[in-house]
Design a protein around this motif. Structure first.
Motif, PDB file in Angstrom:
ATOM      1  N   PRO A 105      10.203  59.940  41.513  1.00  0.00           N
ATOM      2  CA  PRO A 105       8.762  59.895  41.236  1.00  0.00           C
ATOM      3  C   PRO A 105       8.475  59.142  39.947  1.00  0.00           C
ATOM      4  O   PRO A 105       9.299  59.093  39.031  1.00  0.00           O
ATOM      5  N   GLN A 106       7.312  58.551  39.888  1.00  0.00           N
ATOM      6  CA  GLN A 106       6.813  57.909  38.672  1.00  0.00           C
ATOM      7  C   GLN A 106       5.637  58.737  38.163  1.00  0.00           C
ATOM      8  O   GLN A 106       4.492  58.310  38.203  1.00  0.00           O
ATOM      9  N   GLY A 107       5.925  59.949  37.703  1.00  0.00           N
ATOM     10  CA  GLY A 107       4.869  60.846  37.285  1.00  0.00           C
ATOM     11  C   GLY A 107       4.355  61.665  38.452  1.00  0.00           C
ATOM     12  O   GLY A 107       4.919  61.638  39.551  1.00  0.00           O
ATOM     13  N   PRO A 108       3.273  62.423  38.250  1.00  0.00           N
ATOM     14  CA  PRO A 108       2.712  63.241  39.335  1.00  0.00           C
ATOM     15  C   PRO A 108       2.257  62.380  40.507  1.00  0.00           C
ATOM     16  O   PRO A 108       1.854  61.228  40.332  1.00  0.00           O
ATOM     17  N   SER A 141      -5.013  58.877  40.067  1.00  0.00           N
ATOM     18  CA  SER A 141      -4.983  57.874  39.014  1.00  0.00           C
ATOM     19  C   SER A 141      -6.135  56.883  39.209  1.00  0.00           C
ATOM     20  O   SER A 141      -7.053  57.112  39.994  1.00  0.00           O
ATOM     21  N   TYR A 142      -6.050  55.777  38.506  1.00  0.00           N
ATOM     22  CA  TYR A 142      -7.095  54.752  38.608  1.00  0.00           C
ATOM     23  C   TYR A 142      -7.225  54.239  40.036  1.00  0.00           C
ATOM     24  O   TYR A 142      -8.309  53.854  40.463  1.00  0.00           O
ATOM     25  N   ARG A 159      -3.852  48.213  26.792  1.00  0.00           N
ATOM     26  CA  ARG A 159      -4.058  49.631  27.111  1.00  0.00           C
ATOM     27  C   ARG A 159      -5.098  49.723  28.223  1.00  0.00           C
ATOM     28  O   ARG A 159      -5.940  48.817  28.372  1.00  0.00           O
ATOM     29  N   PRO A 160      -5.076  50.779  29.013  1.00  0.00           N
ATOM     30  CA  PRO A 160      -6.014  50.872  30.136  1.00  0.00           C
ATOM     31  C   PRO A 160      -7.445  51.123  29.663  1.00  0.00           C
ATOM     32  O   PRO A 160      -7.726  52.113  28.986  1.00  0.00           O
ATOM     33  N   LEU A 161      -8.330  50.215  29.994  1.00  0.00           N
ATOM     34  CA  LEU A 161      -9.753  50.384  29.715  1.00  0.00           C
ATOM     35  C   LEU A 161     -10.395  50.996  30.959  1.00  0.00           C
ATOM     36  O   LEU A 161     -11.090  50.327  31.719  1.00  0.00           O
ATOM     37  N   ASP A 162     -10.110  52.267  31.150  1.00  0.00           N
ATOM     38  CA  ASP A 162     -10.409  52.919  32.427  1.00  0.00           C
ATOM     39  C   ASP A 162     -11.863  53.393  32.462  1.00  0.00           C
ATOM     40  O   ASP A 162     -12.209  54.425  31.884  1.00  0.00           O
ATOM     41  N   TRP A 163     -12.688  52.627  33.152  1.00  0.00           N
ATOM     42  CA  TRP A 163     -14.089  53.014  33.300  1.00  0.00           C
ATOM     43  C   TRP A 163     -14.252  54.167  34.291  1.00  0.00           C
ATOM     44  O   TRP A 163     -15.237  54.908  34.242  1.00  0.00           O
ATOM     45  N   SER A 164     -13.271  54.347  35.195  1.00  0.00           N
ATOM     46  CA  SER A 164     -13.419  55.340  36.254  1.00  0.00           C
ATOM     47  C   SER A 164     -13.164  56.764  35.761  1.00  0.00           C
ATOM     48  O   SER A 164     -13.718  57.721  36.302  1.00  0.00           O
ATOM     49  N   ALA A 165     -12.315  56.934  34.739  1.00  0.00           N
ATOM     50  CA  ALA A 165     -11.958  58.278  34.289  1.00  0.00           C
ATOM     51  C   ALA A 165     -13.168  59.013  33.714  1.00  0.00           C
ATOM     52  O   ALA A 165     -13.435  60.168  34.070  1.00  0.00           O
ATOM     53  N   ALA A 166     -13.903  58.335  32.825  1.00  0.00           N
ATOM     54  CA  ALA A 166     -15.057  58.996  32.203  1.00  0.00           C
ATOM     55  C   ALA A 166     -16.135  59.312  33.236  1.00  0.00           C
ATOM     56  O   ALA A 166     -16.750  60.390  33.203  1.00  0.00           O
TER      57      ALA A 166
END
Length: 355
Positions: A157-160, A167-168, A217-224
């Motif tokens: 696995p690569q993480g959960p 994830s994204y 670095r991830p500029l993750d607009w979806s997380a927020a």
């Protein structure tokens, strides 16, 4: 001619294939699983969403209906992994601007898949809200679900897993599908034209990919955005991996330990079991176990002979093999063993005298 007429699509598909073909270097020594694992990582969403729509004339599975997509993928996969040029091509792909371009191709294809699936599903199922969003989400994120599931099967696995902690990949697919549907397709909330919304979605996906690589670095607009939605709905943000509830686990363990062993099914050892059981029954004290062959054993731990007699039944029971008796239980069962041993010695003496 089709490749020449649509050269830009060929270039984008080539970049998409180059990026996906390098996602599982641990499997490279096993070409078949490597081929299908990397293929599913990139293309699983298309066939799965097409199966959900169940209209092969409008949503065909290009894996079996077209030579172009599968041909380009297979050629690029071989060039990047097994051809004599593979080391050179892999090194070129590791250069940051080149990798940014291929990753941008992946983002572009995901956005195009969402747009195409929502437009088609909305035309097929007018008035339906969740159906088009679900189909589009699957089309743009099923590759990650499949990729993680197969890696977990092999213990790599690569993480959960994606289905445990989205994830994204899932977040962007779900939110992008919802935004496009409500802003451009759903009549009640429509504020943009289809072309305008499609351009906005493609720009969002590609810009996120390029800017994240430039920033490092991830500029993750979806997380927020998804965190806000879950917060309003009272749904916890997923973290870590699921663990069993302590009370439920204890209850299950108690149930399994208290479950009696199943009766033994017929087998080739039935005759030997019958002989051992009835010999033992004839030689035990009167207060011993007086059940018939096939009855459940008593609640106390079985002796060595009785454990052997019931081993076939326990082999098909979910409770597992019979428990090993403790020293105190072995001492408690000693009269059984002594009586059986004494009877066998007496029989042996009689046979010797007769001889």
């Amino acid at each position: 001619m089709a490749l020449l007429a649509e050269w830009h699509r060929t270039v984008i598909l080539g970049g998409f294939s180059a990026y996906c073909s390098l996602l599982a270097p641990e499997f490279r020594q096993h070409f078949l699983i490597h081929y299908w694992l990397t293929f599913l990582a990139g293309f699983a969403g298309g066939p799965l969403s097409a199966l959900l729509m169940m209209t092969p004339d409008k949503a065909p599975i290009t894996l079996v209906t077209s030579n172009v997509s599968i041909g380009i993928w297979t050629l690029v996969w071989w060039l990047m992994n097994y051809s004599p040029l593979a080391p050179l091509l892999t090194r070129i792909h590791s250069i940051k601007p080149v990798k940014m371009m291929t990753k941008g191709c992946v983002a572009y294809c995901r956005a195009q898949m969402i747009i195409g699936r929502i437009n088609l599903a909305a035309s097929m199922y007018p008035g339906v809200v969740l159906g088009p969003i679900l189909i589009a989400t699957v089309s743009a994120s099923a590759g990650k679900f499949t990729f993680d599931a197969i890696r977990h099967v092999y213990g790599l696995p690569q993480g959960p897993a994606e289905i445990t902690v989205p994830s994204y990949s899932f977040r962007s697919a779900f939110l992008g599908s919802s935004l496009y549907f409500f802003l451009a397709v759903f009549p009640v909330t429509q504020v943009l034209g289809v072309d305008q919304a499609a351009l906005a979605l493609i720009t969002l996906f590609v810009a996120h990919s390029l800017l994240s690589d430039l920033a490092g670095r991830p500029l993750d607009w979806s997380a927020a955005l998804l965190w806000t939605i879950l917060r309003v709905a009272g749904i916890p943000w997923p973290t870590g991996v699921p663990s069993p509830l302590k009370a439920g686990a204890a209850s299950l363990t108690k149930h399994v330990q208290a479950k009696p062993a199943a009766s033994a099914p017929p087998s080739q050892n039935t005759q030997s079991m019958d002989t051992r059981f009835h010999t033992l029954r004839a030689e035990v004290p009167a207060n011993g176990f007086e059940g018939k062959l096939g009855d459940a054993p008593p609640a106390t731990a079985p002796s060595a002979a009785r454990a052997a007699a019931w081993q076939d039944a326990d082999s098909v029971s979910h409770a597992g093999p019979p428990p090993v008796p403790s020293a105190a239980q072995t001492q408690h069962n000693a009269p059984w063993i002594r009586v059986a041993t004494k009877g066998k010695k007496a029989d042996a003496g009689k046979a010797k005298k007769a001889t």
